[in-house]
Design a protein around this motif. Structure first.
Motif, PDB file in Angstrom:
ATOM      1  N   LEU A 190       0.826  -1.210   0.000  1.00  0.00           N
ATOM      2  CA  LEU A 190       0.000   0.000   0.000  1.00  0.00           C
ATOM      3  C   LEU A 190       0.859   1.259   0.000  1.00  0.00           C
ATOM      4  O   LEU A 190       0.472   2.294   0.535  1.00  0.00           O
ATOM      5  CB  LEU A 190      -0.914  -0.014   1.228  1.00  0.00           C
ATOM      6  CG  LEU A 190      -1.826  -1.246   1.369  1.00  0.00           C
ATOM      7  CD1 LEU A 190      -2.529  -1.233   2.716  1.00  0.00           C
ATOM      8  CD2 LEU A 190      -2.840  -1.291   0.231  1.00  0.00           C
ATOM      9  N   ILE A 193      -0.484   4.636  -2.960  1.00  0.00           N
ATOM     10  CA  ILE A 193      -1.901   4.977  -3.120  1.00  0.00           C
ATOM     11  C   ILE A 193      -2.070   6.482  -2.937  1.00  0.00           C
ATOM     12  O   ILE A 193      -1.743   7.042  -1.890  1.00  0.00           O
ATOM     13  CB  ILE A 193      -2.773   4.201  -2.121  1.00  0.00           C
ATOM     14  CG1 ILE A 193      -2.604   2.702  -2.373  1.00  0.00           C
ATOM     15  CG2 ILE A 193      -4.230   4.607  -2.255  1.00  0.00           C
ATOM     16  CD1 ILE A 193      -3.377   1.835  -1.418  1.00  0.00           C
ATOM     17  N   ASN A 195      -4.923   8.372  -2.945  1.00  0.00           N
ATOM     18  CA  ASN A 195      -6.319   8.741  -2.730  1.00  0.00           C
ATOM     19  C   ASN A 195      -6.410   9.785  -1.616  1.00  0.00           C
ATOM     20  O   ASN A 195      -5.390  10.246  -1.103  1.00  0.00           O
ATOM     21  CB  ASN A 195      -7.147   7.500  -2.369  1.00  0.00           C
ATOM     22  CG  ASN A 195      -6.636   6.824  -1.098  1.00  0.00           C
ATOM     23  OD1 ASN A 195      -5.542   7.103  -0.610  1.00  0.00           O
ATOM     24  ND2 ASN A 195      -7.433   5.925  -0.559  1.00  0.00           N
ATOM     25  N   SER A 232      -4.089  10.261   2.345  1.00  0.00           N
ATOM     26  CA  SER A 232      -4.064   9.074   1.498  1.00  0.00           C
ATOM     27  C   SER A 232      -3.872   7.856   2.393  1.00  0.00           C
ATOM     28  O   SER A 232      -3.413   7.965   3.543  1.00  0.00           O
ATOM     29  CB  SER A 232      -2.916   9.152   0.490  1.00  0.00           C
ATOM     30  OG  SER A 232      -1.660   9.046   1.156  1.00  0.00           O
ATOM     31  N   SER A 255      -2.402   1.056  -7.434  1.00  0.00           N
ATOM     32  CA  SER A 255      -3.739   0.952  -6.841  1.00  0.00           C
ATOM     33  C   SER A 255      -4.663   0.041  -7.637  1.00  0.00           C
ATOM     34  O   SER A 255      -5.459  -0.708  -7.066  1.00  0.00           O
ATOM     35  CB  SER A 255      -4.368   2.345  -6.727  1.00  0.00           C
ATOM     36  OG  SER A 255      -3.640   3.166  -5.857  1.00  0.00           O
ATOM     37  N   ARG A 256      -4.547   0.117  -8.962  1.00  0.00           N
ATOM     38  CA  ARG A 256      -5.472  -0.682  -9.786  1.00  0.00           C
ATOM     39  C   ARG A 256      -5.268  -2.177  -9.559  1.00  0.00           C
ATOM     40  O   ARG A 256      -6.218  -2.955  -9.625  1.00  0.00           O
ATOM     41  CB  ARG A 256      -5.295  -0.330 -11.263  1.00  0.00           C
ATOM     42  CG  ARG A 256      -3.940  -0.667 -11.862  1.00  0.00           C
ATOM     43  CD  ARG A 256      -3.842  -0.242 -13.318  1.00  0.00           C
ATOM     44  NE  ARG A 256      -2.582  -0.648 -13.923  1.00  0.00           N
ATOM     45  CZ  ARG A 256      -1.454   0.029 -13.785  1.00  0.00           C
ATOM     46  NH1 ARG A 256      -1.447   1.163 -13.069  1.00  0.00           N
ATOM     47  NH2 ARG A 256      -0.341  -0.402 -14.349  1.00  0.00           N
ATOM     48  N   ALA A 259      -6.931  -3.036  -6.150  1.00  0.00           N
ATOM     49  CA  ALA A 259      -8.385  -3.078  -6.292  1.00  0.00           C
ATOM     50  C   ALA A 259      -8.820  -4.339  -7.033  1.00  0.00           C
ATOM     51  O   ALA A 259      -9.811  -4.985  -6.665  1.00  0.00           O
ATOM     52  CB  ALA A 259      -8.877  -1.831  -7.009  1.00  0.00           C
ATOM     53  N   CYS A 275      -8.193   2.069  -1.713  1.00  0.00           N
ATOM     54  CA  CYS A 275      -7.683   2.760  -2.897  1.00  0.00           C
ATOM     55  C   CYS A 275      -8.515   3.961  -3.327  1.00  0.00           C
ATOM     56  O   CYS A 275      -8.010   4.851  -4.015  1.00  0.00           O
ATOM     57  CB  CYS A 275      -7.590   1.781  -4.070  1.00  0.00           C
ATOM     58  SG  CYS A 275      -6.522   0.364  -3.754  1.00  0.00           S
TER      59      CYS A 275
END
Length: 314
Positions: A190, A193, A195, A232, A255-256, A259, A275
């Motif tokens: 992680l 990320i 976000n 984030s 991130s993709r 997910a 994410c």
């Protein structure tokens, strides 16, 4: 107040009890009764409750109790179960409050009334059209609407507060799991990320609820609440690790891919939380109530980590 055994309710009850307020708590059992509080024992909120003994002489009700959101609900009809407690139970209490002469009803709702995710730079606002996507969020919205309809009929002051994810000493669920992984030094994929997630420390949420109990401009309003510092997932993990005095072993996986892996494992919702973004704009809360979160993210995380480290067994 209701829900004094819950995570939010315990902290609010403690502040009220030490702040010179006369406190009466409605509980399903006498477990963990707040010091100095009068106690009213009730049954299932989804069933008929005679609230007269709880409400006599009460000026303000703070309703924290609810059937809470769960990740894997096993009820055959989850929406019906949420409605029974969160809508029917809330409105039954509110009608009894009106009959007893209660002045104000503060309802702890949920950001899930707004929705599950936001686009980058487009935070939820308090007065935008609600868009709940799960039974819990739908039930909270229906309760809000029922309360405001009752307010229009009776003159009851209704105040709605929609918290984002609440954390603090004694936090459970995903936040606790995150601290455990970081404390053990487990590498986590992680580290890349970008976000933004809004969070609220329990002390900040309680401070706002105390403000909403008394502030004259709170009546008839919906407020969003956060720490005012969106993080984030990667930055949050780094801050929590620092608070635990542990290295953050974060692997920069796109991130993709995270997910997609979560979806393959049947954990799509978890992947979204890790994410995706969920931001709130607390401008209305700040301006209308002249309120600012009194506790910084770093101080709140330090307090949360200290409690965690004092209660774990390695």
């Amino acid at each position: 107040m209701t829900g004094a055994n819950g995570f939010v309710g315990r902290s609010l009850a403690a502040r009220l009890a030490t702040g010179g307020h006369r406190l009466r708590v409605a509980m399903r059992s006498r477990r963990e009764v707040p010091s100095g509080a009068e106690v009213f024992i009730h049954g299932d909120l989804g069933e008929p409750v005679d609230w007269r003994g709880a409400l006599t002489g009460i000026d303000v009700v703070v309703h924290c109790a609810a059937r809470v959101h769960v990740m894997a609900d096993t009820a055959k009809d989850p929406l019906a179960q949420f409605r029974r407690c969160n809508v029917d139970g809330t409105l039954q209490l509110a009608r009894a409050a009106v009959a007893a002469g209660v002045r104000r009803f503060v309802f702890v709702s949920s950001i899930k009334v707004n929705g599950e995710a936001t686009l980058p730079g487009q935070p939820f606002t308090a007065d935008e059209a609600p868009a709940p996507t799960d039974p819990y969020g739908v039930s909270k919205l229906e309760a809000e609407r029922g309360l405001f309809a009752l307010a229009a009929e009776t003159g009851l002051d209704v105040v709605v507060v929609r918290p984002v994810l609440v954390y603090g000493p004694g936090v459970k669920a995903n936040f606790l799991s995150m601290m455990r992984w970081l404390d053990k030094g487990v590498p986590l994929p992680l580290g890349a990320i970008d976000n933004r997630r809004s969070l609220v420390a329990i002390d900040n949420l309680v401070d706002l609820l105390l403000t909403c109990i008394e502030h004259p401009r709170a009546a008839g309003q919906v407020f969003l609440v956060s720490d005012g510092d969106d993080l984030s997932t990667t930055r949050l993990l780094g801050k929590v690790a620092a608070a635990l005095d542990r290295p953050a072993r974060l692997i920069p996986l796109p991130s993709r891919l995270i997910a997609a892996a979560a979806a393959l494992l049947g954990r799509r919702a978890l992947g979204q939380r890790l994410c995706g973004s969920l931001q709130v704009d607390i401008g209305k809360t700040r301006e209308l109530l002249d309120w600012t979160p009194p506790v910084s993210v770093d101080d709140a995380l330090a307090k949360t980590a200290k409690h965690f480290l004092g209660h774990i067994s390695r």
